[in-house]
Design a protein around this motif. Structure first.
Motif, PDB file in Angstrom:
ATOM      1  N   ALA A 157       0.823  -1.206   0.000  1.00 34.81           N
ATOM      2  CA  ALA A 157       0.000   0.000   0.000  1.00 34.81           C
ATOM      3  C   ALA A 157       0.855   1.253   0.000  1.00 34.81           C
ATOM      4  O   ALA A 157       0.581   2.210  -0.730  1.00 34.81           O
ATOM      5  N   GLU A 158       1.918   1.269   0.804  1.00 39.37           N
ATOM      6  CA  GLU A 158       2.755   2.468   0.865  1.00 39.37           C
ATOM      7  C   GLU A 158       3.570   2.643  -0.401  1.00 39.37           C
ATOM      8  O   GLU A 158       3.842   3.769  -0.832  1.00 39.37           O
ATOM      9  N   ALA A 159       3.960   1.531  -1.021  1.00 42.30           N
ATOM     10  CA  ALA A 159       4.689   1.618  -2.289  1.00 42.30           C
ATOM     11  C   ALA A 159       3.808   2.239  -3.368  1.00 42.30           C
ATOM     12  O   ALA A 159       4.260   3.085  -4.155  1.00 42.30           O
ATOM     13  N   VAL A 160       2.545   1.834  -3.422  1.00 49.17           N
ATOM     14  CA  VAL A 160       1.610   2.421  -4.384  1.00 49.17           C
ATOM     15  C   VAL A 160       1.452   3.922  -4.115  1.00 49.17           C
ATOM     16  O   VAL A 160       1.467   4.740  -5.036  1.00 49.17           O
ATOM     17  N   ALA A 161       1.302   4.286  -2.848  1.00 49.63           N
ATOM     18  CA  ALA A 161       1.153   5.696  -2.484  1.00 49.63           C
ATOM     19  C   ALA A 161       2.383   6.493  -2.896  1.00 49.63           C
ATOM     20  O   ALA A 161       2.273   7.615  -3.404  1.00 49.63           O
ATOM     21  N   TYR A 162       3.559   5.910  -2.686  1.00 47.01           N
ATOM     22  CA  TYR A 162       4.809   6.593  -3.054  1.00 47.01           C
ATOM     23  C   TYR A 162       4.866   6.846  -4.558  1.00 47.01           C
ATOM     24  O   TYR A 162       5.187   7.955  -5.004  1.00 47.01           O
ATOM     25  N   VAL A 163       4.545   5.825  -5.346  1.00 48.72           N
ATOM     26  CA  VAL A 163       4.555   5.960  -6.805  1.00 48.72           C
ATOM     27  C   VAL A 163       3.552   7.023  -7.240  1.00 48.72           C
ATOM     28  O   VAL A 163       3.858   7.873  -8.091  1.00 48.72           O
ATOM     29  N   ALA A 164       2.349   7.002  -6.663  1.00 52.80           N
ATOM     30  CA  ALA A 164       1.307   7.960  -7.032  1.00 52.80           C
ATOM     31  C   ALA A 164       1.725   9.391  -6.693  1.00 52.80           C
ATOM     32  O   ALA A 164       1.490  10.322  -7.477  1.00 52.80           O
ATOM     33  N   MET A 165       2.336   9.594  -5.531  1.00 52.08           N
ATOM     34  CA  MET A 165       2.779  10.939  -5.138  1.00 52.08           C
ATOM     35  C   MET A 165       3.944  11.412  -6.011  1.00 52.08           C
ATOM     36  O   MET A 165       4.026  12.589  -6.371  1.00 52.08           O
ATOM     37  N   GLN A 166       4.855  10.500  -6.353  1.00 56.19           N
ATOM     38  CA  GLN A 166       5.941  10.852  -7.272  1.00 56.19           C
ATOM     39  C   GLN A 166       5.364  11.306  -8.608  1.00 56.19           C
ATOM     40  O   GLN A 166       5.863  12.244  -9.229  1.00 56.19           O
ATOM     41  N   ASN A 167       4.306  10.648  -9.060  1.00 55.20           N
ATOM     42  CA  ASN A 167       3.701  10.975 -10.347  1.00 55.20           C
ATOM     43  C   ASN A 167       3.184  12.405 -10.387  1.00 55.20           C
ATOM     44  O   ASN A 167       3.225  13.056 -11.431  1.00 55.20           O
ATOM     45  N   ILE A 168       2.669  12.916  -9.261  1.00 60.01           N
ATOM     46  CA  ILE A 168       2.143  14.283  -9.249  1.00 60.01           C
ATOM     47  C   ILE A 168       3.200  15.282  -8.791  1.00 60.01           C
ATOM     48  O   ILE A 168       2.914  16.458  -8.597  1.00 60.01           O
ATOM     49  N   GLY A 169       4.429  14.804  -8.609  1.00 62.13           N
ATOM     50  CA  GLY A 169       5.523  15.723  -8.323  1.00 62.13           C
ATOM     51  C   GLY A 169       5.778  16.016  -6.867  1.00 62.13           C
ATOM     52  O   GLY A 169       6.430  16.997  -6.533  1.00 62.13           O
ATOM     53  N   VAL A 170       5.256  15.179  -5.966  1.00 57.22           N
ATOM     54  CA  VAL A 170       5.468  15.387  -4.532  1.00 57.22           C
ATOM     55  C   VAL A 170       6.305  14.226  -3.996  1.00 57.22           C
ATOM     56  O   VAL A 170       5.876  13.074  -4.052  1.00 57.22           O
ATOM     57  N   ASP A 171       7.497  14.521  -3.505  1.00 60.36           N
ATOM     58  CA  ASP A 171       8.405  13.488  -3.010  1.00 60.36           C
ATOM     59  C   ASP A 171       8.102  13.202  -1.544  1.00 60.36           C
ATOM     60  O   ASP A 171       8.288  14.051  -0.683  1.00 60.36           O
ATOM     61  N   THR A 172       7.612  11.992  -1.270  1.00 59.31           N
ATOM     62  CA  THR A 172       7.309  11.584   0.112  1.00 59.31           C
ATOM     63  C   THR A 172       8.286  10.517   0.591  1.00 59.31           C
ATOM     64  O   THR A 172       7.967   9.759   1.501  1.00 59.31           O
ATOM     65  N   SER A 173       9.472  10.460  -0.022  1.00 60.36           N
ATOM     66  CA  SER A 173      10.408   9.374   0.297  1.00 60.36           C
ATOM     67  C   SER A 173      10.813   9.371   1.761  1.00 60.36           C
ATOM     68  O   SER A 173      11.010   8.305   2.354  1.00 60.36           O
ATOM     69  N   ASN A 174      10.936  10.549   2.376  1.00 55.48           N
ATOM     70  CA  ASN A 174      11.327  10.578   3.795  1.00 55.48           C
ATOM     71  C   ASN A 174      10.321   9.836   4.668  1.00 55.48           C
ATOM     72  O   ASN A 174      10.680   9.196   5.653  1.00 55.48           O
ATOM     73  N   TYR A 175       9.044   9.915   4.287  1.00 57.71           N
ATOM     74  CA  TYR A 175       8.000   9.218   5.047  1.00 57.71           C
ATOM     75  C   TYR A 175       7.763   7.818   4.485  1.00 57.71           C
ATOM     76  O   TYR A 175       7.800   6.830   5.208  1.00 57.71           O
ATOM     77  N   SER A 176       7.539   7.728   3.173  1.00 57.85           N
ATOM     78  CA  SER A 176       7.121   6.465   2.566  1.00 57.85           C
ATOM     79  C   SER A 176       8.158   5.362   2.698  1.00 57.85           C
ATOM     80  O   SER A 176       7.842   4.232   3.077  1.00 57.85           O
ATOM     81  N   LEU A 177       9.403   5.667   2.365  1.00 58.02           N
ATOM     82  CA  LEU A 177      10.412   4.615   2.362  1.00 58.02           C
ATOM     83  C   LEU A 177      10.770   4.177   3.776  1.00 58.02           C
ATOM     84  O   LEU A 177      11.085   3.013   4.015  1.00 58.02           O
ATOM     85  N   GLY A 178      10.693   5.107   4.718  1.00 61.08           N
ATOM     86  CA  GLY A 178      10.893   4.713   6.107  1.00 61.08           C
ATOM     87  C   GLY A 178       9.757   3.824   6.584  1.00 61.08           C
ATOM     88  O   GLY A 178       9.960   2.867   7.321  1.00 61.08           O
ATOM     89  N   TYR A 179       8.555   4.129   6.115  1.00 55.60           N
ATOM     90  CA  TYR A 179       7.380   3.326   6.457  1.00 55.60           C
ATOM     91  C   TYR A 179       7.519   1.917   5.892  1.00 55.60           C
ATOM     92  O   TYR A 179       7.267   0.923   6.570  1.00 55.60           O
ATOM     93  N   VAL A 180       7.959   1.835   4.641  1.00 60.71           N
ATOM     94  CA  VAL A 180       8.172   0.531   4.003  1.00 60.71           C
ATOM     95  C   VAL A 180       9.202  -0.282   4.768  1.00 60.71           C
ATOM     96  O   VAL A 180       9.025  -1.468   5.036  1.00 60.71           O
ATOM     97  N   ALA A 181      10.291   0.362   5.137  1.00 67.10           N
ATOM     98  CA  ALA A 181      11.361  -0.347   5.837  1.00 67.10           C
ATOM     99  C   ALA A 181      10.906  -0.845   7.204  1.00 67.10           C
ATOM    100  O   ALA A 181      11.364  -1.875   7.691  1.00 67.10           O
ATOM    101  N   THR A 182       9.992  -0.116   7.829  1.00 67.90           N
ATOM    102  CA  THR A 182       9.481  -0.536   9.136  1.00 67.90           C
ATOM    103  C   THR A 182       8.765  -1.875   9.037  1.00 67.90           C
ATOM    104  O   THR A 182       8.900  -2.734   9.908  1.00 67.90           O
ATOM    105  N   TRP A 183       8.019  -2.057   7.939  1.00 65.04           N
ATOM    106  CA  TRP A 183       7.224  -3.279   7.800  1.00 65.04           C
ATOM    107  C   TRP A 183       7.978  -4.391   7.088  1.00 65.04           C
ATOM    108  O   TRP A 183       7.757  -5.563   7.357  1.00 65.04           O
ATOM    109  N   ALA A 184       8.857  -4.029   6.149  1.00 66.67           N
ATOM    110  CA  ALA A 184       9.545  -5.059   5.355  1.00 66.67           C
ATOM    111  C   ALA A 184      10.750  -5.589   6.112  1.00 66.67           C
ATOM    112  O   ALA A 184      11.754  -4.922   6.237  1.00 66.67           O
TER     113      ALA A 184
END
Length: 363
Positions: A268-295
Motif C-alpha cells: 500500500a505504501e509503495a503504491v502511495a509513493y509511486v502515485a505521489m511521485q507521479n504528481i511531483g510530490v516526493d514523500t520518500s522521507n515518510y514512505s520509504l521509512g514506512y516501508v522499511a518498518t514493515w519489510a
C-alpha cells in the motif's frame, strides 16, 4: 568519476564493504578512519549507494531494503506503464531517464523529434501472432492472438528529443506546491470520484478518533476513513492513495486479502509513493521509512512488486485523468476571471469618460 576529494572518500569506503556489500563497521568509525567531516562522508556514502547493485553500501538489512525499495519505486513512478523487466532495462541504460517513447510516438503523439545521433534505449517488446485453429487447440485457448516471443526495440528518453513541451500531472500540482493548493484540489476530486463512481465510500474523522493512524480502510464495509484535521495536505493526499491501494489489493474479494500485514503495508505504501511521485510530490522521507518498518526480509519487497505495479498503473492513470479535468476547470475559471476583469475595465473607462463629460457641462 573524476579524481576529486569526494572520489577518494568513495574509494576509501569501498575498503570497508564485506563480501555481501554491507559496511563492516559503523558510520562514525569509518568517518574517523577516513579523517573527513560528516558532510563529506554522507555525500560520499550517498554517491556510493547510487551504484549497482541496488542496496550496496548499507549498514544493515533494513537499510539495504530501503535502498532497493527507493530505486525500484522511483523507477516505477517514472515508468508505470512498463513491466518490471523493462524498467530494469531502462534504468541500466539510462538511470536519469524520466519519460520514454518510441521514435514515431514522439513525433506523432507529442510533436517532438529525436535528436540526431541519439542512441536508443533497448527494451523488450512482445511478438504477437495470430493463432490458427490448430494453435488454439494445442494451447487450449480461444484467444485469437498470443505472445510467441520478444524482440528488442529502441525507445528514447525525453531528454533525447526536441519540440513542444510535454505537460503532465506534475505540472498541474507543482504550480502551487508551496501551499499545496492543487494537492488539496486533487484530494477532493479523488475523494468525490471514489464516492460517486465506485462502491468505495470515503469519509473523514478527526485524528483523535483514529487511534494514532492517519487513516484506515475497513474491508467489511469497503470504507476508507481519512483524518480530517491532518495539517499537511500532501500527507493527507498520500494517505488517501495508501488506503485506496489497500481497498484494491486487500479487500474482501481480493486474491491478496490474506497476505501478512507487513506485506500489505509494504504494498500500500509503495503504491502511495509511486502515485505521489507521479504528481511531483516526493514523500520518500515518510514512505520509504514506512516501508522499511514493515519489510523485514527481501522477499516482502521483491514478491510484492508485480502486484504493486498493477495497482500503481490504475492509480496513476486515474490521477492523470482527474488532474487533466482540474486543469480544464482552472482554465475555464481563468477565462471567466479575465472576462470579468475586461468588463470591469470597460466600466471603469465608461465612468471616467462620463465624469469628464459631466464636469465640463455635459448632461
Amino acid at each position: 568519476m573524476r579524481d576529486t576529494p569526494i572520489r577518494k572518500v568513495v574509494l576509501g569506503l569501498l575498503a570497508y564493504l564485506d563480501t555481501t556489500g554491507y559496511f563492516s563497521i559503523s558510520d562514525e568509525e569509518m568517518r574517523v578512519a577516513l579523517n573527513v567531516d560528516a558532510t563529506t562522508y554522507l555525500d560520499a556514502k550517498t554517491l556510493l549507494q547510487q551504484l549497482d547493485p541496488p542496496g550496496v553500501g548499507a549498514n544493515s538489512l533494513q537499510e539495504c531494503l530501503l535502498l532497493q525499495a527507493q530505486r525500484s519505486h522511483r523507477s516505477m513512478a517514472k515508468f508505470h506503464r512498463y513491466s518490471a523487466r523493462n524498467i530494469d532495462l531502462i534504468y541500466s541504460q539510462n538511470p536519469e531517464a524520466t519519460q520514454i517513447a518510441g521514435f514515431k510516438q514522439w513525433k506523432n503523439d507529442f510533436n517532438r523529434s529525436v535528436n540526431k545521433g541519439e542512441k536508443g534505449i533497448r527494451i523488450a517488446a512482445p511478438i504477437i501472432k495470430k493463432l490458427t485453429p490448430e494453435d488454439q487447440k494445442r494451447l487450449d485457448t480461444t484467444e485469437e492472438k498470443a505472445i510467441v516471443g520478444y524482440r528488442y526495440i529502441p525507445v528514447f528518453d525525453i531528454s533525447q528529443t526536441s519540440g513542444e513541451p510535454v505537460l503532465s500531472a506534475k505540472d498541474f500540482v507543482k504550480e502551487n506546491l508551496a501551499d499545496h493548493k492543487n494537492v488539496t484540489n486533487l484530494y477532493n476530486e479523488l475523494k468525490n470520484y471514489l464516492n460517486n463512481n465506485t462502491d468505495i465510500k470515503v469519509s473523514e474523522k478527526r485524528l483523535s478518533e483514529l487511534g494514532g493512524a492517519k487513516g484506515y480502510f475497513q474491508p467489511s464495509t469497503n470504507e476508507i476513513v481519512i483524518g480530517s484535521d491532518e495539517p499537511d495536505n500532501a500527507l493527507k493526499m498520500e494517505t488517501l492513495y495508501h488506503e485506496y491501494a489497500h481497498s484494491q489489493l486487500h479487500g474482501l474479494k481480493s486474491a491478496f486479502k490474506d497476505r501478512p500485514r507487513a506485506y500489505q503495508e509494504t504494498q500500500a505504501e509503495a503504491v502511495a509513493y509511486v502515485a505521489m511521485q507521479n504528481i511531483g510530490v516526493d514523500t520518500s522521507n515518510y514512505s520509504l521509512g514506512y516501508v522499511a518498518t514493515w519489510a523485514k526480509d527481501t522477499a516482502v519487497i521483491h514478491e510484492a512488486l508485480s502486484e504493486i505495479q498493477k495497482v500503481s498503473n490504475k492509480v496513476v492513470d486515474l490521477s492523470n485523468e482527474l488532474t487533466e479535468k482540474l486543469g480544464l476547470q482552472q482554465e475555464k475559471a481563468n477565462k471567466i476571471t479575465e472576462k470579468i476583469e475586461d468588463i470591469a475595465k470597460e466600466k471603469s473607462a465608461y465612468i471616467h469618460d462620463y465624469s469628464y463629460w459631466f464636469m465640463w457641462g455635459g448632461r
